[in-house]
Scaffold this motif. Sequence first.
Motif, PDB file in Angstrom:
ATOM      1  N   ASP A  81       2.378   0.379  -1.980  1.00  0.00           N
ATOM      2  CA  ASP A  81       2.739   0.462  -3.396  1.00  0.00           C
ATOM      3  C   ASP A  81       3.967   1.357  -3.545  1.00  0.00           C
ATOM      4  O   ASP A  81       3.888   2.571  -3.364  1.00  0.00           O
ATOM      5  CB  ASP A  81       1.551   1.040  -4.168  1.00  0.00           C
ATOM      6  N   ALA A  82       5.107   0.742  -3.863  1.00  0.00           N
ATOM      7  CA  ALA A  82       6.342   1.516  -4.017  1.00  0.00           C
ATOM      8  C   ALA A  82       6.576   1.953  -5.450  1.00  0.00           C
ATOM      9  O   ALA A  82       7.571   2.618  -5.737  1.00  0.00           O
ATOM     10  CB  ALA A  82       7.540   0.690  -3.534  1.00  0.00           C
ATOM     11  N   ASP A  83       5.677   1.590  -6.356  1.00  0.00           N
ATOM     12  CA  ASP A  83       5.833   1.981  -7.760  1.00  0.00           C
ATOM     13  C   ASP A  83       5.246   3.375  -7.942  1.00  0.00           C
ATOM     14  O   ASP A  83       4.080   3.546  -8.300  1.00  0.00           O
ATOM     15  CB  ASP A  83       5.136   0.969  -8.672  1.00  0.00           C
ATOM     16  N   ILE A  84       6.068   4.373  -7.659  1.00  0.00           N
ATOM     17  CA  ILE A  84       5.618   5.759  -7.693  1.00  0.00           C
ATOM     18  C   ILE A  84       5.208   6.172  -9.103  1.00  0.00           C
ATOM     19  O   ILE A  84       4.268   6.951  -9.298  1.00  0.00           O
ATOM     20  CB  ILE A  84       6.727   6.703  -7.172  1.00  0.00           C
ATOM     21  N   TYR A  85       5.899   5.647 -10.114  1.00  0.00           N
ATOM     22  CA  TYR A  85       5.641   6.069 -11.493  1.00  0.00           C
ATOM     23  C   TYR A  85       4.471   5.327 -12.143  1.00  0.00           C
ATOM     24  O   TYR A  85       3.812   5.864 -13.030  1.00  0.00           O
ATOM     25  CB  TYR A  85       6.906   5.863 -12.339  1.00  0.00           C
ATOM     26  N   GLY A  86       4.208   4.114 -11.711  1.00  0.00           N
ATOM     27  CA  GLY A  86       3.124   3.335 -12.319  1.00  0.00           C
ATOM     28  C   GLY A  86       2.375   2.523 -11.302  1.00  0.00           C
ATOM     29  O   GLY A  86       2.385   1.292 -11.341  1.00  0.00           O
ATOM     30  N   PRO A  87       1.698   3.175 -10.348  1.00  0.00           N
ATOM     31  CA  PRO A  87       1.007   2.438  -9.278  1.00  0.00           C
ATOM     32  C   PRO A  87      -0.166   1.626  -9.825  1.00  0.00           C
ATOM     33  O   PRO A  87      -1.024   2.165 -10.533  1.00  0.00           O
ATOM     34  CB  PRO A  87       0.531   3.547  -8.340  1.00  0.00           C
ATOM     35  N   SER A  88      -0.205   0.358  -9.483  1.00  0.00           N
ATOM     36  CA  SER A  88      -1.290  -0.505  -9.949  1.00  0.00           C
ATOM     37  C   SER A  88      -2.127  -1.073  -8.811  1.00  0.00           C
ATOM     38  O   SER A  88      -3.171  -1.687  -9.050  1.00  0.00           O
ATOM     39  CB  SER A  88      -0.715  -1.668 -10.773  1.00  0.00           C
ATOM     40  N   ILE A  89      -1.699  -0.883  -7.574  1.00  0.00           N
ATOM     41  CA  ILE A  89      -2.418  -1.434  -6.420  1.00  0.00           C
ATOM     42  C   ILE A  89      -3.862  -0.920  -6.331  1.00  0.00           C
ATOM     43  O   ILE A  89      -4.779  -1.704  -6.041  1.00  0.00           O
ATOM     44  CB  ILE A  89      -1.649  -1.147  -5.117  1.00  0.00           C
ATOM     45  N   PRO A  90      -4.124   0.386  -6.586  1.00  0.00           N
ATOM     46  CA  PRO A  90      -5.530   0.831  -6.521  1.00  0.00           C
ATOM     47  C   PRO A  90      -6.447   0.052  -7.454  1.00  0.00           C
ATOM     48  O   PRO A  90      -7.564  -0.317  -7.070  1.00  0.00           O
ATOM     49  CB  PRO A  90      -5.434   2.313  -6.937  1.00  0.00           C
ATOM     50  N   THR A  91      -5.986  -0.242  -8.668  1.00  0.00           N
ATOM     51  CA  THR A  91      -6.800  -1.007  -9.609  1.00  0.00           C
ATOM     52  C   THR A  91      -6.973  -2.438  -9.134  1.00  0.00           C
ATOM     53  O   THR A  91      -8.076  -3.000  -9.166  1.00  0.00           O
ATOM     54  CB  THR A  91      -6.146  -1.005 -11.002  1.00  0.00           C
ATOM     55  N   LEU A  92      -5.888  -3.059  -8.677  1.00  0.00           N
ATOM     56  CA  LEU A  92      -5.925  -4.460  -8.262  1.00  0.00           C
ATOM     57  C   LEU A  92      -6.807  -4.680  -7.039  1.00  0.00           C
ATOM     58  O   LEU A  92      -7.339  -5.766  -6.844  1.00  0.00           O
ATOM     59  CB  LEU A  92      -4.500  -4.951  -7.968  1.00  0.00           C
TER      60      LEU A  92
END
Length: 377
Positions: free
Chosen positions: A149-160
């Motif tokens: 997950d490269a979206d440091i500001y809004g990580p969504s991988i944990p939820t997905l």
Amino acid sequence: MEKSHINNSDNRIEALVLTNTEKTQVIEETLINYQSINFPQGVLKVCSNFKIKTENDKQILISLTMPFLCQGELDVIASTLTETLSAKVTFKVHLNIKAVRSVSLNGQASKIKNIIAVASGKGGVGKSTTAVNIAYALIAEGAKVGILDADIYGPSIPTLLGLKDEKPSSNDGKLMEPLNAHGLYAMSIGFLVDEKDATVWRGPMASGAFNQLLNETAWPELDYLLIDMPPGTGDIQLTLAQKVPVAAAIIVTTPQDIALIDAAKGVAMFDKVQVPVLGIIENMSYHLCENCGHKSHIFGEAGGGEMAKLIQTELLGQLPLDINIRQDADFGESDIIKNSTGDIACLYRRIARNISGQLFLQLDNTSPLTAVVEYSN
């Protein structure tokens, strides 16, 4: 052989009454003449260790080694051959996936063969959901896969992935162990920072955090690591694309004009850092009515295909606007895990095969599409 006719237009063969030797000949002719996006010159052009074993009059086993994922496509060919030859035809695929880009990776990242960036020019196109489902589809086709997950500001991988409350452990006090979700190895800043705490970092800090996630994670041997890039084409996206040895990128978009304009910016960004774009995935391409089956192009039609032609790349696939995909994403599930042969799963698996196939065909030196330079005296 009483009758033999190969129809190249739809890759089918008319019914035949054959001896075992003639069945072998028909199989070879079929694989030579079969064509698709990943087999532009036939199956035998890219495989090795090709063998046909006739178990008995009703069982034929075809074994071969492939440099990319193709089990699902070969299963379709096997089904056609089974009907044609009145014998159960089965493909046994041995995968030999190699790194297409010769680079020196640091730390644990050296165990990763191919890094693929999944990007979009803007948010809201379903990029992260698409990345996760493609990762599961790659696994369903036989690959060893991770996602970062490269979206440091809004990580969504944990939820997905259904891992919102999970934290990584460390066996040696130095490297973090990636979390495992149904065989998918994952790492995200979201595993380290509480989702209620805003991550307020400047670009260099965010880039440094991402580098740590990549190089200080104890990745196992992986065929593919997907990087879920942050939306947009700003400084952090450029920095990440430059610092990470990405083999190739794929762009996720929706059909409407405004999304396509932003997707084109994403392509331009990767051009700037000399990362090849394998193709376009058109998400929310259409909606199928649950009652009557009518296909509605809510966000426009054929925009992804037109964009692919414009930038001379492939349309890797089109995905529907489907409530099941949305519900699975909210609950950290995937239809590919629940029903790997369902309609939605098959769409993602086809895209996964196209990504794997195009990575080899477009970038590997042993690809049959690689230009050969001949020198004359």
